[in-house]
Design a protein around this motif. Structure first.
Motif, PDB file in Angstrom:
ATOM      1  N   MET A   4       0.846  -1.184   0.000  1.00  0.00           N
ATOM      2  CA  MET A   4       0.000   0.000   0.000  1.00  0.00           C
ATOM      3  C   MET A   4       0.884   1.237   0.000  1.00  0.00           C
ATOM      4  O   MET A   4       1.795   1.359   0.803  1.00  0.00           O
ATOM      5  CB  MET A   4      -0.891  -0.002   1.240  1.00  0.00           C
ATOM      6  N   LEU A   5       0.588   2.133  -0.899  1.00  0.00           N
ATOM      7  CA  LEU A   5       1.343   3.373  -1.015  1.00  0.00           C
ATOM      8  C   LEU A   5       0.682   4.449  -0.163  1.00  0.00           C
ATOM      9  O   LEU A   5      -0.509   4.721  -0.319  1.00  0.00           O
ATOM     10  CB  LEU A   5       1.399   3.807  -2.476  1.00  0.00           C
ATOM     11  N   ILE A   6       1.439   5.019   0.744  1.00  0.00           N
ATOM     12  CA  ILE A   6       0.926   6.097   1.581  1.00  0.00           C
ATOM     13  C   ILE A   6       1.667   7.364   1.193  1.00  0.00           C
ATOM     14  O   ILE A   6       2.892   7.394   1.179  1.00  0.00           O
ATOM     15  CB  ILE A   6       1.107   5.792   3.078  1.00  0.00           C
ATOM     16  N   GLU A   7       0.906   8.384   0.857  1.00  0.00           N
ATOM     17  CA  GLU A   7       1.489   9.665   0.488  1.00  0.00           C
ATOM     18  C   GLU A   7       0.986  10.738   1.447  1.00  0.00           C
ATOM     19  O   GLU A   7      -0.182  10.752   1.809  1.00  0.00           O
ATOM     20  CB  GLU A   7       1.112  10.032  -0.940  1.00  0.00           C
ATOM     21  N   VAL A   8       1.881  11.618   1.829  1.00  0.00           N
ATOM     22  CA  VAL A   8       1.547  12.693   2.755  1.00  0.00           C
ATOM     23  C   VAL A   8       1.639  14.019   2.014  1.00  0.00           C
ATOM     24  O   VAL A   8       2.583  14.257   1.263  1.00  0.00           O
ATOM     25  CB  VAL A   8       2.523  12.683   3.958  1.00  0.00           C
ATOM     26  N   ASP A   9       0.644  14.865   2.214  1.00  0.00           N
ATOM     27  CA  ASP A   9       0.659  16.210   1.650  1.00  0.00           C
ATOM     28  C   ASP A   9       1.149  17.149   2.749  1.00  0.00           C
ATOM     29  O   ASP A   9       0.394  17.521   3.642  1.00  0.00           O
ATOM     30  CB  ASP A   9      -0.733  16.592   1.172  1.00  0.00           C
ATOM     31  N   PHE A  10       2.423  17.515   2.670  1.00  0.00           N
ATOM     32  CA  PHE A  10       3.013  18.366   3.701  1.00  0.00           C
ATOM     33  C   PHE A  10       2.472  19.795   3.656  1.00  0.00           C
ATOM     34  O   PHE A  10       2.668  20.556   4.592  1.00  0.00           O
ATOM     35  CB  PHE A  10       4.543  18.362   3.575  1.00  0.00           C
ATOM     36  N   ASN A  11       1.774  20.160   2.579  1.00  0.00           N
ATOM     37  CA  ASN A  11       1.193  21.499   2.460  1.00  0.00           C
ATOM     38  C   ASN A  11      -0.260  21.551   2.926  1.00  0.00           C
ATOM     39  O   ASN A  11      -0.869  22.612   2.951  1.00  0.00           O
ATOM     40  CB  ASN A  11       1.279  21.986   1.011  1.00  0.00           C
ATOM     41  N   SER A  12      -0.814  20.392   3.294  1.00  0.00           N
ATOM     42  CA  SER A  12      -2.207  20.319   3.719  1.00  0.00           C
ATOM     43  C   SER A  12      -2.382  20.927   5.107  1.00  0.00           C
ATOM     44  O   SER A  12      -1.478  20.867   5.948  1.00  0.00           O
ATOM     45  CB  SER A  12      -2.658  18.862   3.739  1.00  0.00           C
ATOM     46  N   ASP A  13      -3.561  21.470   5.346  1.00  0.00           N
ATOM     47  CA  ASP A  13      -3.911  21.948   6.686  1.00  0.00           C
ATOM     48  C   ASP A  13      -4.230  20.783   7.619  1.00  0.00           C
ATOM     49  O   ASP A  13      -4.254  20.942   8.826  1.00  0.00           O
ATOM     50  CB  ASP A  13      -5.120  22.889   6.625  1.00  0.00           C
ATOM     51  N   GLU A  14      -4.480  19.598   7.036  1.00  0.00           N
ATOM     52  CA  GLU A  14      -4.803  18.416   7.820  1.00  0.00           C
ATOM     53  C   GLU A  14      -3.519  17.838   8.417  1.00  0.00           C
ATOM     54  O   GLU A  14      -2.516  17.683   7.721  1.00  0.00           O
ATOM     55  CB  GLU A  14      -5.478  17.383   6.922  1.00  0.00           C
ATOM     56  N   ALA A  15      -3.556  17.544   9.689  1.00  0.00           N
ATOM     57  CA  ALA A  15      -2.384  16.999  10.377  1.00  0.00           C
ATOM     58  C   ALA A  15      -1.916  15.709   9.699  1.00  0.00           C
ATOM     59  O   ALA A  15      -2.726  14.930   9.191  1.00  0.00           O
ATOM     60  CB  ALA A  15      -2.718  16.730  11.842  1.00  0.00           C
ATOM     61  N   ILE A  16      -0.625  15.475   9.700  1.00  0.00           N
ATOM     62  CA  ILE A  16      -0.049  14.310   9.032  1.00  0.00           C
ATOM     63  C   ILE A  16      -0.581  13.013   9.626  1.00  0.00           C
ATOM     64  O   ILE A  16      -0.912  12.074   8.899  1.00  0.00           O
ATOM     65  CB  ILE A  16       1.488  14.367   9.067  1.00  0.00           C
ATOM     66  N   TYR A  17      -0.704  12.933  10.954  1.00  0.00           N
ATOM     67  CA  TYR A  17      -1.193  11.697  11.555  1.00  0.00           C
ATOM     68  C   TYR A  17      -2.623  11.410  11.130  1.00  0.00           C
ATOM     69  O   TYR A  17      -3.010  10.247  10.951  1.00  0.00           O
ATOM     70  CB  TYR A  17      -1.047  11.703  13.083  1.00  0.00           C
ATOM     71  N   ILE A  18      -3.421  12.442  10.912  1.00  0.00           N
ATOM     72  CA  ILE A  18      -4.792  12.247  10.436  1.00  0.00           C
ATOM     73  C   ILE A  18      -4.780  11.769   8.988  1.00  0.00           C
ATOM     74  O   ILE A  18      -5.545  10.884   8.610  1.00  0.00           O
ATOM     75  CB  ILE A  18      -5.622  13.539  10.597  1.00  0.00           C
ATOM     76  N   GLN A  19      -3.889  12.335   8.171  1.00  0.00           N
ATOM     77  CA  GLN A  19      -3.756  11.861   6.796  1.00  0.00           C
ATOM     78  C   GLN A  19      -3.406  10.379   6.779  1.00  0.00           C
ATOM     79  O   GLN A  19      -3.961   9.609   5.990  1.00  0.00           O
ATOM     80  CB  GLN A  19      -2.675  12.651   6.059  1.00  0.00           C
ATOM     81  N   LEU A  20      -2.482   9.967   7.647  1.00  0.00           N
ATOM     82  CA  LEU A  20      -2.096   8.558   7.718  1.00  0.00           C
ATOM     83  C   LEU A  20      -3.285   7.683   8.113  1.00  0.00           C
ATOM     84  O   LEU A  20      -3.543   6.656   7.482  1.00  0.00           O
ATOM     85  CB  LEU A  20      -0.956   8.363   8.712  1.00  0.00           C
TER      86      LEU A  20
END
Length: 126
Positions: free
Chosen positions: A1-17
């Motif tokens: 599974m590919l997980i990508e993080v948007d570092f420019n998002s207002d959404e916290a990284i842990y929530i993105q994960l």
């Protein structure tokens, strides 16, 4: 599974994960019994702090999506409490739908959107 993080998002990284792993389960990209990467490996792969991944895994465990096993690490293990999940969905949908009403989104548009999203998950649901 590919997980990508948007570092420019207002959404916290842990929530993105968390959200990406939940979507992975819903779309059958990852299934019950599958192991997730170790905290260290996932943090290194996506370039985030280990505490961020640990927080995501802790939330997923608390919400009944994974179990944490000393030998296997984080494993997809869905806790089935449908009534509790329905109530949580009700609370979250009330806010989402209120926002839509404020923007004049119609019932028909909401139903079409829900159908479209559920079609993406249909293989896991039926």
């Amino acid at each position: 599974m590919l997980i990508e993080v948007d570092f420019n998002s207002d959404e916290a990284i842990y929530i993105q994960l968390c959200n990406q792993i939940i979507i992975g389960i819903a779309t059958s990209m990852i299934q019950e019994g599958d192991s997730l990467p170790s905290v260290r490996r996932l943090a290194d792969t996506i370039g985030v702090n280990m505490h961020t991944v640990n927080k995501a895994y802790s939330i997923l465990k608390r919400e009944g999506y994974i179990s944490l096993d000393k030998r296997r690490g984080a494993v997809i293990a869905l806790a089935a409490d449908k009534a509790e999940q329905l109530e949580q969905m009700r609370r979250e949908l009330k806010i989402v739908l209120a926002r839509g009403c404020c923007k004049s989104i119609t019932r028909r548009e909401v139903h079409a959107l829900v159908d479209e999203i559920l079609d993406d998950y249909s293989s896991a649901m039926y």
